[in-house]
Design an enzyme around this catalytic site. Structure first.
Site, PDB file in Angstrom:
ATOM      1  N   SER A  92       0.844  -1.205   0.000  1.00 17.99           N
ATOM      2  CA  SER A  92       0.000   0.000   0.000  1.00 17.99           C
ATOM      3  C   SER A  92       0.869   1.242   0.000  1.00 17.99           C
ATOM      4  CB  SER A  92      -0.875   0.019   1.254  1.00 17.99           C
ATOM      5  OG  SER A  92      -1.481   1.290   1.408  1.00 17.99           O
ATOM      6  N   TYR A  99      -0.791  -1.171  10.033  1.00 24.14           N
ATOM      7  CA  TYR A  99      -1.003  -1.478   8.614  1.00 24.14           C
ATOM      8  C   TYR A  99       0.225  -1.095   7.784  1.00 24.14           C
ATOM      9  CZ  TYR A  99      -3.452  -1.327   4.056  1.00 24.14           C
ATOM     10  OH  TYR A  99      -3.850  -1.504   2.752  1.00 24.14           O
TER      11      TYR A  99
HETATM   12  P1  NAP Z   1     -11.522  -5.447   0.465  1.00 20.62           P
HETATM   13  O1  NAP Z   1     -12.453  -4.901  -0.556  1.00 20.62           O
HETATM   14  O2  NAP Z   1     -11.757  -5.172   1.904  1.00 20.62           O
HETATM   15  O3  NAP Z   1     -11.431  -7.045   0.245  1.00 20.62           O
HETATM   16  C1  NAP Z   1     -10.603  -7.792   1.065  1.00 20.62           C
HETATM   17  C2  NAP Z   1     -10.546  -9.212   0.548  1.00 20.62           C
HETATM   18  O4  NAP Z   1      -9.630  -9.943   1.356  1.00 20.62           O
HETATM   19  C3  NAP Z   1     -11.887  -9.923   0.651  1.00 20.62           C
HETATM   20  O5  NAP Z   1     -12.010 -10.819  -0.427  1.00 20.62           O
HETATM   21  C4  NAP Z   1     -11.746 -10.699   1.954  1.00 20.62           C
HETATM   22  O6  NAP Z   1     -12.557 -11.876   1.979  1.00 20.62           O
HETATM   23  C5  NAP Z   1     -10.277 -11.081   1.915  1.00 20.62           C
HETATM   24  N1  NAP Z   1      -9.703 -11.369   3.211  1.00 20.62           N
HETATM   25  C6  NAP Z   1      -9.574 -10.545   4.275  1.00 20.62           C
HETATM   26  N2  NAP Z   1      -8.960 -11.187   5.280  1.00 20.62           N
HETATM   27  C7  NAP Z   1      -8.691 -12.442   4.839  1.00 20.62           C
HETATM   28  C8  NAP Z   1      -8.066 -13.589   5.397  1.00 20.62           C
HETATM   29  N3  NAP Z   1      -7.588 -13.565   6.649  1.00 20.62           N
HETATM   30  N4  NAP Z   1      -7.957 -14.704   4.657  1.00 20.62           N
HETATM   31  C9  NAP Z   1      -8.445 -14.746   3.381  1.00 20.62           C
HETATM   32  N5  NAP Z   1      -9.059 -13.700   2.793  1.00 20.62           N
HETATM   33  C10 NAP Z   1      -9.167 -12.567   3.530  1.00 20.62           C
HETATM   34  O7  NAP Z   1     -10.020  -4.977   0.204  1.00 20.62           O
HETATM   35  P2  NAP Z   1      -9.376  -4.248  -1.075  1.00 20.62           P
HETATM   36  O8  NAP Z   1      -9.592  -2.808  -0.916  1.00 20.62           O
HETATM   37  O9  NAP Z   1      -9.756  -4.927  -2.309  1.00 20.62           O
HETATM   38  O10 NAP Z   1      -7.833  -4.511  -0.750  1.00 20.62           O
HETATM   39  C11 NAP Z   1      -7.115  -5.594  -1.309  1.00 20.62           C
HETATM   40  C12 NAP Z   1      -5.650  -5.432  -0.970  1.00 20.62           C
HETATM   41  O11 NAP Z   1      -5.178  -4.185  -1.435  1.00 20.62           O
HETATM   42  C13 NAP Z   1      -5.366  -5.459   0.539  1.00 20.62           C
HETATM   43  O12 NAP Z   1      -4.146  -6.103   0.777  1.00 20.62           O
HETATM   44  C14 NAP Z   1      -5.256  -3.988   0.879  1.00 20.62           C
HETATM   45  O13 NAP Z   1      -4.465  -3.793   2.015  1.00 20.62           O
HETATM   46  C15 NAP Z   1      -4.609  -3.448  -0.379  1.00 20.62           C
HETATM   47  N6  NAP Z   1      -4.824  -2.024  -0.598  1.00 20.62           N
HETATM   48  C16 NAP Z   1      -6.065  -1.517  -0.805  1.00 20.62           C
HETATM   49  C17 NAP Z   1      -6.221  -0.157  -1.035  1.00 20.62           C
HETATM   50  C18 NAP Z   1      -7.579   0.480  -1.293  1.00 20.62           C
HETATM   51  O14 NAP Z   1      -7.635   1.705  -1.379  1.00 20.62           O
HETATM   52  N7  NAP Z   1      -8.634  -0.263  -1.449  1.00 20.62           N
HETATM   53  C19 NAP Z   1      -5.107   0.666  -1.031  1.00 20.62           C
HETATM   54  C20 NAP Z   1      -3.851   0.124  -0.830  1.00 20.62           C
HETATM   55  C21 NAP Z   1      -3.725  -1.229  -0.610  1.00 20.62           C
HETATM   56  P3  NAP Z   1     -13.710 -12.059   3.112  1.00 20.62           P
HETATM   57  O15 NAP Z   1     -14.751 -11.005   2.803  1.00 20.62           O
HETATM   58  O16 NAP Z   1     -14.192 -13.450   2.900  1.00 20.62           O
HETATM   59  O17 NAP Z   1     -13.027 -11.826   4.433  1.00 20.62           O
END
Ligand code: NAP
Length: 249
Positions: A144, A157
């Site tokens: 991130s 984080y």
């Molecule tokens: P999100 O919409 O909250 O989705 C998270 C996903 O991870 C869901 O499919 C969830 O499944 C799964 N998950 C969470 N904990 C888990 C575990 N312990 N084991 C297996 N699956 C798990 O998140 P996102 O925004 O798409 O983010 C995806 C990645 O990008 C993350 O690593 C996040 O830190 C990174 N990121 C996101 C942003 C942003 O702005 N969105 C920015 C920088 C980095 P369940 O619903 O089944 O738990």
């Protein structure tokens, strides 16, 4: 158009929603058999699988918690045994738990590190066994922009995501001669459920800081991941590539 990943098997952790879902769908379009991992959102994962299949691709949903070593080892071994290969691992599962450091409890700190950093370690270790045997692999870890800029309330984080980047560089050196590349994609603010959790006032403030003046789309992150997992990207390893609209340069 030629599918560049035809016949390859890809595991995308946390791909029932958000960025992971976009990555899974994009890899399937390139011909990969995609394992859609999730922890609890079974219905959402099923929709992703059905969508991919509806578009002529191949996918299956597999539930495991990336922070549970036994579950990870069992699932990855089972995936390998059923498909006979494992070419691509995208460590995308992650989550935040925002709290000022002085108020952050030790169990909360542990939880954030466990899912983001330890989860990446566990899945990588499990998949690497098979990649080493095959002398081929592509690993992409999702960190991130928070690990580069820092963010109020995100000490755990940001530490976890910075840890992922250190892990990536070290592992890239360990496995470089085996045709296994290990890279990081570091998203900025991407329009997913995670972003929705932020208060409106904070969102407005962040938007002002982004040179492109808009949130990123999950598909824009997926595009970079797909580049890195191509067989042709063989000479790119140990890199951190930002997808952030210029927020961090
Ligand atoms: P999100 O919409 O909250 O989705 C998270 C996903 O991870 C869901 O499919 C969830 O499944 C799964 N998950 C969470 N904990 C888990 C575990 N312990 N084991 C297996 N699956 C798990 O998140 P996102 O925004 O798409 O983010 C995806 C990645 O990008 C993350 O690593 C996040 O830190 C990174 N990121 C996101 C942003 C942003 O702005 N969105 C920015 C920088 C980095 P369940 O619903 O089944 O738990």
């Amino acid at each position: 158009m030629k599918q560049t990943l035809l016949g390859q098997v890809a595991v995308v952790t946390g791909s029932s929603r958000g960025i992971g879902r976009a990555i899974a769908q994009r890899l399937a379009r390139e011909g990969a058999v995609v394992v859609v991992n999730y922890r609890q959102s079974q219905e959402a994962a099923k929709v992703v699988v059905d969508t991919i299949r509806g578009q002529g691709g191949q996918a299956e949903a597999v539930s495991f918690d990336v922070s549970d070593a036994q579950a990870v080892n069992h699932a990855i071994r089972d995936i390998f045994n059923r498909h006979g290969r494992l070419d691509i691992l995208v460590n995308n599962a992650g989550g935040t738990l925002d709290q000022l450091l002085l108020r952050l409890r030790e169990d909360e700190w542990e939880r954030v590190l466990r899912v983001n950093l330890t989860g990446t370690f566990l899945c990588t270790k499990a998949a690497l066994r098979w990649m080493l045997r095959a002398h081929y692999g592509r690993i992409v870890n999702i960190s991130s922009v928070a690990s580069h800029l820092g963010n109020v309330g995100q000490t755990a984080y940001a530490a976890a995501k910075a840890g992922i980047e250190g892990l990536t560089r070290s592992l890239a050196r360990e496995v470089a001669t085996r045709n296994i590349t290990v890279n990081v994609v570091a998203p900025g603010f991407i329009a997913t459920d995670m972003l929705e959790q932020l208060p409106d006032v904070l969102k407005q403030a962040y938007l002002q800081l982004i040179p492109m003046g808009r949130w990123g789309k999950p598909e824009e992150v997926a595009e970079v991941v797909v580049f890195l997992v191509q067989p042709a990207a063989a000479y790119v390893t140990g890199q951190v590539i930002g997808v952030n609209g210029g927020l961090y340069m």
